[in-house]
Design a protein around this motif. Structure first.
Motif, short mmCIF file in Angstrom:
data_model
loop_
_atom_site.label_atom_id
_atom_site.label_comp_id
_atom_site.label_asym_id
_atom_site.label_seq_id
_atom_site.Cartn_x
_atom_site.Cartn_y
_atom_site.Cartn_z
N VAL A 1 22.73 -28.22 24.26
CA VAL A 1 23.04 -26.82 24.55
C VAL A 1 22.49 -25.92 23.46
O VAL A 1 21.92 -24.85 23.74
CB VAL A 1 24.56 -26.62 24.70
N TYR A 2 22.60 -26.35 22.20
CA TYR A 2 22.07 -25.55 21.10
C TYR A 2 20.56 -25.39 21.21
O TYR A 2 20.01 -24.30 21.05
CB TYR A 2 22.43 -26.20 19.76
N VAL A 3 19.87 -26.53 21.48
CA VAL A 3 18.42 -26.48 21.58
C VAL A 3 17.99 -25.61 22.76
O VAL A 3 17.14 -24.73 22.63
CB VAL A 3 17.84 -27.91 21.73
N ARG A 4 18.58 -25.86 23.93
CA ARG A 4 18.13 -25.18 25.14
C ARG A 4 18.52 -23.70 25.16
O ARG A 4 17.75 -22.86 25.62
CB ARG A 4 18.71 -25.87 26.38
N ALA A 5 19.74 -23.40 24.66
CA ALA A 5 20.21 -22.02 24.76
C ALA A 5 19.85 -21.18 23.55
O ALA A 5 19.52 -20.00 23.69
CB ALA A 5 21.74 -22.01 24.95
N LEU B 1 16.09 -33.13 22.68
CA LEU B 1 16.40 -32.86 21.27
C LEU B 1 15.17 -32.88 20.38
O LEU B 1 15.28 -32.67 19.18
CB LEU B 1 17.42 -33.89 20.76
N ALA B 2 13.99 -33.12 20.97
CA ALA B 2 12.77 -33.17 20.17
C ALA B 2 12.52 -31.90 19.36
O ALA B 2 12.14 -31.99 18.18
CB ALA B 2 11.58 -33.47 21.07
N PRO B 3 12.73 -30.69 19.91
CA PRO B 3 12.51 -29.49 19.11
C PRO B 3 13.37 -29.45 17.85
O PRO B 3 12.91 -29.04 16.78
CB PRO B 3 12.89 -28.35 20.07
N LEU B 4 14.61 -29.91 17.97
CA LEU B 4 15.52 -29.90 16.82
C LEU B 4 15.05 -30.88 15.75
O LEU B 4 15.01 -30.55 14.56
CB LEU B 4 16.94 -30.25 17.28
N VAL B 5 14.68 -32.08 16.17
CA VAL B 5 14.23 -33.10 15.23
C VAL B 5 12.96 -32.66 14.52
O VAL B 5 12.84 -32.74 13.29
CB VAL B 5 14.00 -34.44 15.96
N LYS B 6 12.00 -32.15 15.29
CA LYS B 6 10.72 -31.75 14.70
C LYS B 6 10.89 -30.56 13.76
O LYS B 6 10.27 -30.50 12.70
CB LYS B 6 9.73 -31.42 15.81
N TYR B 7 11.72 -29.63 14.17
CA TYR B 7 11.90 -28.43 13.34
C TYR B 7 12.50 -28.78 11.99
O TYR B 7 11.99 -28.37 10.94
CB TYR B 7 12.80 -27.43 14.07
N TYR B 8 13.58 -29.56 11.98
CA TYR B 8 14.21 -29.90 10.71
C TYR B 8 13.39 -30.89 9.90
O TYR B 8 13.47 -30.90 8.67
CB TYR B 8 15.63 -30.43 10.95
#
Length: 356
Positions: free
Chosen positions: A38-42, A265-272
């Motif tokens: 939800v955090y990633v998508r929203a 969740l790929a955007p979250l992993v890659k970003y951090y």
């Protein structure tokens, strides 16, 4: 006082605590993946869609099944010996088990639909898109049939939980559950393999292609769970034999939710990961002057839209071209990589150079 209500022997052997612990733990883990999704998508890519709403509903159904399962252990689920099951517990035991079936069937349908609708985000119009829609319809019809038969397994219906009813009939449980579990395996495999032809034909780097195929292929673990469930179905002979079946059902629906969430969740992993290493290119923040990641356009799965006849990133807030910068998401289509276009890869990169 023992784990199970009304038992004569407080130390009657039971796996009730194990069932409770596994159900609660997996439901919590799946909730964490749902929250991250939800955090990633929203928040990160601002592309909350039908698949995300479906996974929220699916988790509610899985949580309902977990609650029903945990309560049922207090009425005898998990007892090792049928002689330890108090007769006064049979009514509540059967009624609670009947209540759990709709939660389970809805949850295993939900994560399949969430995956299938997520595929529609990147599958362009054509035969594969129509096939995906066909799988969605078939999944809904199968699980609806499963549910209708399950809640009408006996006539009268109350015969499923009320031992005082002496007249009536029930469908034989073992053949029915074995057939349904076998068909569920077929649908699991179809759902997990649906995006593979499109991904294999896509013109993206082999490394990225393998990662995407691996992420979607994680769902095949659910098939293994179903195979184990079939073995437990064959052992059904009395009330207590359903304990392993229900335990693996709790594993299956929560694992399905986790598998459906992992690719998002790929955007979250890659970003951090890039933030921690201090690398990566991006646009400079107006406030700090330091490079920030265009998370929405770089990491989000692409979606196909008819508006203006172009593919838009799921991370785009609007179909705009002003290139304004808010947080870590670009409004404009300043960096696109349409990996599934029939005409090949189209990539546009805008480099902004500022002098201090």
């Amino acid at each position: 006082m023992g784990w199970t209500f009304n038992t004569r022997d407080p130390d009657a052997p039971t796996i009730g605590p194990l069932i409770t612990g596994v159900s609660a733990a997996l439901t919590f883990v799946s909730l964490m993946t749902v929250c991250l999704r939800v955090y990633v998508r929203a928040a990160m890519i601002k592309a909350f869609g039908v698949d995300d709403y479906l996974i929220l509903i699916t988790w509610v159904c899985a949580a309902g099944f977990a609650v029903v399962t945990i309560v049922q252990t207090k009425w005898g689920l998990g007892l090792r010996n049928i002689d330890d099951l108090p007769p006064e517990n049979i009514y509540n035991f059967g009624l609670i088990q009947y209540m759990g079936a709709p939660f389970y069937i809805s949850s295993i349908l939900g994560f399949k639909l969430a995956l299938l609708f997520s595929y529609l985000r990147f599958i362009p119009k054509g035969i594969y898109r129509y096939m995906t829609i066909g799988v969605i319809v078939a999944c809904c019809l199968f699980h609806l049939s499963f549910l209708i038969v399950q809640i009408n397994l006996c006539q009268p219906i109350a015969l499923q939980w009320d031992p005082t009813i002496t007249e009536g009939s029930c469908i034989k449980g073992v053949p029915f559950y074995t057939s349904m579990a076998s068909l569920t395996i077929v649908f699991d495999v179809i759902v997990m393999l649906t995006p593979f032809p499109v991904l294999v034909k896509s013109r993206i780097q082999n490394r990225k292609k393998l990662v995407l195929l691996g992420l979607f292929g994680l769902g095949l673990f659910i098939t293994v769970i179903q195979i184990i469930r079939i073995q437990t179905v064959k052992q059904l002979a009395n009330y207590l034999d359903s304990a392993p079946l229900i335990l693996w059902s709790a594993v299956e629906n929560n694992l399905g939710i986790i598998v459906a969430n992992v690719p998002t969740l790929a955007p979250l992993v890659k970003y951090y990961n890039e933030k921690s290493t201090g690398g990566g290119s991006g646009l400079r923040s107006k406030k700090t002057g330091y490079a920030s990641q265009d998370v929405g356009s770089r990491y989000a799965m692409r979606t196909w839209k008819s508006n203006r006849s172009k593919a838009l990133e799921l991370g785009s807030v609007h179909d705009a071209t002003d290139g304004s910068f808010e947080g870590h998401v670009m409004k404009g289509n300043t960096s696109t990589e349409m990996i599934l276009d029939h005409e090949g890869i189209t990539k546009k990169v805008e480099v902004v150079i500022t002098r201090n």
